[in-house]
Design a protein around this motif. Sequence first.
Motif, mmCIF file in Angstrom:
data_model
loop_
_atom_site.group_PDB
_atom_site.id
_atom_site.type_symbol
_atom_site.label_atom_id
_atom_site.label_comp_id
_atom_site.label_asym_id
_atom_site.label_seq_id
_atom_site.Cartn_x
_atom_site.Cartn_y
_atom_site.Cartn_z
ATOM 1 N N PRO A 1 0.846 -1.191 0.000
ATOM 2 C CA PRO A 1 0.000 0.000 0.000
ATOM 3 C C PRO A 1 0.887 1.249 0.000
ATOM 4 N N ARG A 2 0.376 2.320 -0.510
ATOM 5 C CA ARG A 2 1.151 3.553 -0.659
ATOM 6 C C ARG A 2 1.787 4.016 0.656
ATOM 7 N N ASP A 3 1.049 3.959 1.748
ATOM 8 C CA ASP A 3 1.562 4.411 3.041
ATOM 9 C C ASP A 3 2.734 3.549 3.502
ATOM 10 N N GLN A 4 2.629 2.235 3.330
ATOM 11 C CA GLN A 4 3.714 1.344 3.737
ATOM 12 C C GLN A 4 4.938 1.531 2.853
ATOM 13 N N ALA A 5 4.733 1.753 1.548
ATOM 14 C CA ALA A 5 5.855 1.980 0.641
ATOM 15 C C ALA A 5 6.579 3.276 1.002
ATOM 16 N N ALA A 6 5.827 4.296 1.393
ATOM 17 C CA ALA A 6 6.440 5.572 1.768
ATOM 18 C C ALA A 6 7.148 5.471 3.109
ATOM 19 N N ALA A 7 6.719 4.560 3.979
ATOM 20 C CA ALA A 7 7.309 4.438 5.314
ATOM 21 C C ALA A 7 8.605 3.628 5.310
ATOM 22 N N LYS A 8 9.057 3.138 4.172
ATOM 23 C CA LYS A 8 10.280 2.338 4.107
ATOM 24 C C LYS A 8 11.531 3.136 4.449
ATOM 25 N N SER A 9 11.509 4.440 4.238
ATOM 26 C CA SER A 9 12.686 5.261 4.533
ATOM 27 C C SER A 9 12.250 6.535 5.244
ATOM 28 N N PRO A 10 13.175 7.162 5.992
ATOM 29 C CA PRO A 10 12.825 8.424 6.648
ATOM 30 C C PRO A 10 12.502 9.491 5.617
ATOM 31 N N ARG A 11 11.649 10.442 5.971
ATOM 32 C CA ARG A 11 11.154 11.423 5.008
ATOM 33 C C ARG A 11 11.183 12.835 5.568
ATOM 34 N N VAL A 12 11.236 13.786 4.637
ATOM 35 C CA VAL A 12 11.110 15.203 4.955
ATOM 36 C C VAL A 12 9.895 15.717 4.195
ATOM 37 N N ALA A 13 8.998 16.401 4.902
ATOM 38 C CA ALA A 13 7.762 16.875 4.275
ATOM 39 C C ALA A 13 8.032 18.066 3.356
ATOM 40 N N ILE A 14 7.254 18.143 2.270
ATOM 41 C CA ILE A 14 7.278 19.269 1.333
ATOM 42 C C ILE A 14 5.890 19.876 1.367
ATOM 43 N N ASP A 15 5.814 21.187 1.543
ATOM 44 C CA ASP A 15 4.520 21.865 1.514
ATOM 45 C C ASP A 15 4.731 23.257 0.938
ATOM 46 N N THR A 16 4.350 23.427 -0.331
ATOM 47 C CA THR A 16 4.474 24.707 -1.013
ATOM 48 C C THR A 16 3.080 25.156 -1.439
ATOM 49 N N PRO A 17 2.934 26.359 -1.976
ATOM 50 C CA PRO A 17 1.610 26.786 -2.429
ATOM 51 C C PRO A 17 1.047 25.921 -3.562
ATOM 52 N N ALA A 18 1.899 25.238 -4.318
ATOM 53 C CA ALA A 18 1.426 24.468 -5.467
ATOM 54 C C ALA A 18 1.400 22.960 -5.235
ATOM 55 N N VAL A 19 2.333 22.431 -4.446
ATOM 56 C CA VAL A 19 2.427 20.982 -4.245
ATOM 57 C C VAL A 19 2.649 20.652 -2.779
ATOM 58 N N TYR A 20 2.365 19.378 -2.425
ATOM 59 C CA TYR A 20 2.700 18.870 -1.105
ATOM 60 C C TYR A 20 3.093 17.413 -1.248
ATOM 61 N N GLY A 21 3.824 16.904 -0.275
ATOM 62 C CA GLY A 21 4.282 15.524 -0.296
ATOM 63 C C GLY A 21 5.492 15.356 0.592
ATOM 64 N N SER A 22 6.440 14.489 0.156
ATOM 65 C CA SER A 22 7.632 14.262 0.961
ATOM 66 C C SER A 22 8.785 13.789 0.087
ATOM 67 N N VAL A 23 9.997 13.915 0.644
ATOM 68 C CA VAL A 23 11.229 13.474 -0.014
ATOM 69 C C VAL A 23 11.802 12.349 0.827
ATOM 70 N N ALA A 24 12.146 11.239 0.186
ATOM 71 C CA ALA A 24 12.799 10.145 0.894
ATOM 72 C C ALA A 24 14.251 10.521 1.116
ATOM 73 N N LEU A 25 14.724 10.422 2.341
ATOM 74 C CA LEU A 25 16.102 10.784 2.648
ATOM 75 C C LEU A 25 17.085 9.754 2.100
ATOM 76 N N LYS A 26 16.635 8.550 1.893
ATOM 77 C CA LYS A 26 17.487 7.520 1.310
ATOM 78 C C LYS A 26 17.552 7.753 -0.196
ATOM 79 N N GLY A 27 18.678 8.258 -0.670
ATOM 80 C CA GLY A 27 18.858 8.505 -2.094
ATOM 81 C C GLY A 27 18.323 9.844 -2.553
ATOM 82 N N ALA A 28 17.859 10.691 -1.660
ATOM 83 C CA ALA A 28 17.292 11.996 -2.016
ATOM 84 C C ALA A 28 16.270 11.848 -3.131
ATOM 85 N N ARG A 29 15.351 10.958 -2.945
ATOM 86 C CA ARG A 29 14.361 10.624 -3.957
ATOM 87 C C ARG A 29 13.048 11.335 -3.664
ATOM 88 N N ILE A 30 12.596 12.145 -4.616
ATOM 89 C CA ILE A 30 11.281 12.772 -4.494
ATOM 90 C C ILE A 30 10.285 11.764 -5.050
#
Length: 129
Positions: A64-93
């Motif tokens: 499931p999407r939540d479990q796949a996103a929880a595989k690595s530590p994350r930093v939240a992104i919240d801008t006026p146009a987009v929101y989400g997170s960046v995986a710290l492992k590999g700097a993968r958006i």
Amino acid sequence: MPDQSNRNTIIFVVCAVILLMAYQVFVMGPQAKRREAELKARGGDQVQTVPGAASAIQKATYLPRDQAAAKSPRVAIDTPAVYGSVALKGARIDDLYLKGYRQTVDPKSPAVELLRPEGAEHAWFAEFG
């Protein structure tokens, strides 16, 4: 002396086409035949794998999407146009949504998803480095 640039251009184009065709026939053709023969010799029905790629068995089982996103530590992104997170492992958006757009015309429908984490079905991500 008459201008011969048109004649020279035509001669150049003809020579270039001949060289490209000769390369295709005499270099690329034998390489393709050799690869086909190697595949047949190995047993043709084997799956080719790329180093670092998930195997065919892993591709059939998605998280499931939540479990796949929880595989690595994350930093939240919240801008006026987009929101989400960046995986710290590999700097993968790999977790990104558009704020101003919905999947349907209903204002309560989910936001449009741009990127999806690896491990989830239809994964799509941006990787740097």
